[in-house]
Design an enzyme around this catalytic site. Structure first.
Site, PDB file in Angstrom:
ATOM      1  N   CYS A 281      -6.856  -2.352  -8.717  1.00  0.00           N
ATOM      2  CA  CYS A 281      -5.467  -1.869  -8.737  1.00  0.00           C
ATOM      3  C   CYS A 281      -4.455  -2.998  -8.585  1.00  0.00           C
ATOM      4  O   CYS A 281      -3.389  -2.973  -9.192  1.00  0.00           O
ATOM      5  CB  CYS A 281      -5.236  -0.871  -7.619  1.00  0.00           C
ATOM      6  SG  CYS A 281      -5.880   0.751  -7.987  1.00  0.00           S
TER       7      CYS A 281
ATOM      8  N   LYS B  14      -6.061   0.316   9.014  1.00  0.00           N
ATOM      9  CA  LYS B  14      -5.851   1.581   8.283  1.00  0.00           C
ATOM     10  C   LYS B  14      -6.511   2.754   8.997  1.00  0.00           C
ATOM     11  O   LYS B  14      -5.988   3.867   8.974  1.00  0.00           O
ATOM     12  CB  LYS B  14      -6.395   1.456   6.857  1.00  0.00           C
ATOM     13  CG  LYS B  14      -5.480   0.643   5.956  1.00  0.00           C
ATOM     14  CD  LYS B  14      -5.946   0.725   4.508  1.00  0.00           C
ATOM     15  CE  LYS B  14      -5.020  -0.119   3.634  1.00  0.00           C
ATOM     16  NZ  LYS B  14      -5.497  -0.165   2.234  1.00  0.00           N
TER      17      LYS B  14
ATOM     18  N   ASN C 168     -14.003  -1.024  -5.035  1.00  0.00           N
ATOM     19  CA  ASN C 168     -14.836  -2.111  -5.559  1.00  0.00           C
ATOM     20  C   ASN C 168     -16.218  -1.588  -5.932  1.00  0.00           C
ATOM     21  O   ASN C 168     -16.679  -0.557  -5.405  1.00  0.00           O
ATOM     22  CB  ASN C 168     -14.939  -3.232  -4.514  1.00  0.00           C
ATOM     23  CG  ASN C 168     -15.668  -2.769  -3.276  1.00  0.00           C
ATOM     24  OD1 ASN C 168     -16.884  -2.816  -3.206  1.00  0.00           O
ATOM     25  ND2 ASN C 168     -14.921  -2.265  -2.290  1.00  0.00           N
TER      26      ASN C 168
ATOM     27  N   CYS D 152     -26.086   6.980 -13.756  1.00  0.00           N
ATOM     28  CA  CYS D 152     -26.304   7.611 -15.064  1.00  0.00           C
ATOM     29  C   CYS D 152     -25.064   7.342 -15.917  1.00  0.00           C
ATOM     30  O   CYS D 152     -25.138   7.216 -17.134  1.00  0.00           O
ATOM     31  CB  CYS D 152     -26.493   9.117 -14.924  1.00  0.00           C
ATOM     32  SG  CYS D 152     -27.997   9.612 -14.069  1.00  0.00           S
TER      33      CYS D 152
ATOM     34  N   GLN E 123       3.293   2.477  -1.511  1.00  0.00           N
ATOM     35  CA  GLN E 123       3.697   3.127  -2.767  1.00  0.00           C
ATOM     36  C   GLN E 123       2.776   4.308  -3.085  1.00  0.00           C
ATOM     37  O   GLN E 123       3.108   5.191  -3.858  1.00  0.00           O
ATOM     38  CB  GLN E 123       3.679   2.042  -3.867  1.00  0.00           C
ATOM     39  CG  GLN E 123       3.676   2.508  -5.295  1.00  0.00           C
ATOM     40  CD  GLN E 123       2.348   2.179  -5.985  1.00  0.00           C
ATOM     41  OE1 GLN E 123       1.325   2.020  -5.315  1.00  0.00           O
ATOM     42  NE2 GLN E 123       2.382   2.065  -7.301  1.00  0.00           N
TER      43      GLN E 123
ATOM     44  N   ASN F   1       0.831  -1.216   0.000  1.00  0.00           N
ATOM     45  CA  ASN F   1       0.000   0.000   0.000  1.00  0.00           C
ATOM     46  C   ASN F   1       0.862   1.262   0.000  1.00  0.00           C
ATOM     47  O   ASN F   1       0.422   2.333  -0.424  1.00  0.00           O
ATOM     48  CB  ASN F   1      -0.863   0.083   1.274  1.00  0.00           C
ATOM     49  CG  ASN F   1      -1.848  -1.058   1.436  1.00  0.00           C
ATOM     50  OD1 ASN F   1      -2.163  -1.430   2.569  1.00  0.00           O
ATOM     51  ND2 ASN F   1      -2.342  -1.625   0.352  1.00  0.00           N
TER      52      ASN F   1
HETATM   53 ZN   LIG Z   1     -28.738   8.415 -12.273  1.00  0.00          ZN
END
Ligand SMILES: [Zn+2]
Length: 398
Positions: free
Chosen positions: A319, A215, A260, A305, A201, A199
């Site tokens: 990642c 964390k 995610n 949307c 980096q 992590n």
């Molecule tokens: Zn929408």
């Protein structure tokens, strides 16, 4: 000009110890703070001529605050009688001499300047009225306070704001650090991961010594060290259907730093239902994108949307599979923090209705117009909310 040096704003050799009025032939009289207090308690008007942001940290009790530059326009509202005795005070006693000179030129005959200014007033323990911000805040946020778009009123908005950050990782790290530094009063950090060496980096909240720590706890240490005056709420939890509303309710802005799709879809649904602006950010290899989904605005699109249905895992590697240039989440996370601060202050034009795309290799920003989709399954006219479980299910079946 540095604001610590405002008393030296004029070239030093043009600010004599005592300003001479050639027309009158009289020097501006200077009085010691204790004498000024006695005169003020009799009949004199004490004018604090420092800038607004300086007075935000407090001023002599009973003084009237007016920035030196505003004296010509505003003094008649404060002192109608030209024989009124007026004492001017500034930071260290230089600007107040010039202010007194201005007053004399405006026809006030009975003026004096307080020797040593507010610094000496304070040092002598004379009565002080607390400002709108305490001394720590007025010093800490001094560069905000001089911006007319922020000022004392804006800083107070930031200090009373609550921002939820989903993820204390690549995007959450820069966003949380700068929001803490800016004085956002309460940051809620939501992350269930522990710090891993891979992590570091890009996740600059964390350190090598804190590998293995939660964390949220690692972030607490970093943010407290930067600004011990803000409040942190930590949730070592993953955003899920059952907790998403409770986690982000009562916040002014939500920053999406999730890695995610289920979390992003849940956040979008909850922000729509709770009417909280969502600052979206995503990174992939050498590119990133940012937008604001602000359901308080009728014209603002939502996340769905843009992405009506979640992509399959093959279409959207994360990642750890695709890789990411370490500095990239820094750029995107800071754009998210910038949008959050604009939303909190109500200034500028946010990215609602625009997707800002950054290509690090080409060193190019591109902007795409995003319109609200009438057929959007999240915010369209036929959209039906059938519970967060339902949204989680769409993502797990993708
Ligand atoms: Zn929408």
């Amino acid at each position: 000009m540095c604001c610590a040096c405002r008393d030296y704003a004029e070239p030093m050799n043009s600010v004599p110890k005592t300003v001479r009025d050639d027309s009158a032939g009289d020097a501006i009289r200077e009085v010691d703070p204790a004498e000024a207090l006695a005169q003020q308690q009799a009949t004199a008007l004490l004018l604090d001529v420092r800038e607004d942001d300086e007075r935000a940290g407090g001023m002599p009790s009973g003084a009237v605050g007016i920035a030196r530059a505003l004296i010509p326009q505003r003094i008649r509202e404060i002192a109608m009688d030209p024989v009124q005795e007026i004492l001017t005070i500034c930071g260290s006693g230089k600007r107040s001499l010039l202010a007194a000179q201005t007053l004399r030129e405006l026809g006030y005959a009975n003026v004096a300047s307080v020797r040593g200014g507010f610094a000496r007033w304070q040092a002598e323990g004379l009565p002080i009225e607390p400002g709108e911000l305490d001394a720590d805040s007025s010093e800490r946020y001094a560069r905000h306070l001089v911006l007319p778009e922020v000022g004392v009123a804006g800083q107070k908005k930031l200090l009373s704001a609550r921002v939820a950050l989903i993820g204390a990782g690549g995007l959450g790290s820069p966003a949380a650090l700068y929001l803490a530094a800016a004085g956002v009063g309460c940051l809620t950090l939501i992350d269930d991961d522990r710090v891993e060496r891979s992590n570091l980096q890009r996740q600059v909240l964390h350190t090598d010594a804190r590998i293995g720590t939660h964390k949220t706890e690692s972030a607490r240490i970093a943010l407290n060290a930067l600004n011990p005056r803000i409040r942190l709420e930590l949730h070592e939890q993953r955003v899920q259907a059952a907790n998403v509303e409770a986690l982000i309710r009562d916040h002014d802005v939500v920053i999406d730093g999730a890695d995610n799709f289920p979390t992003r879809y849940l956040l979008n649904a909850a922000c729509l239902r709770l009417n909280i602006p969502l600052v979206y950010g995503a990174v992939h290899r050498f590119t990133g994108q940012v937008s604001v989904f602000d359901s308080r605005r009728a014209d603002s699109p939502c996340y769905r949307c843009l992405f009506p249905e979640p992509p399959s895992a093959a279409e959207a590697p994360n990642c750890s599979e695709a890789g990411v240039l370490g500095v990239l989440p820094g750029v995107i996370g800071l754009l998210q923090a910038t949008e959050a601060i604009k939303l909190l202050l109500g200034v500028g034009e946010t990215l609602a209705g625009r997707l800002l795309c950054y290509d690090a290799l080409a060193a190019r920003f591109r902007e795409l117009r995003l319109s609200r989709d009438a057929a959007c399954p999240g915010c369209g006219s036929h959209a039906k909310f059938e519970g967060y479980e339902d949204i989680a299910r769409i993502c797990s079946s993708a």
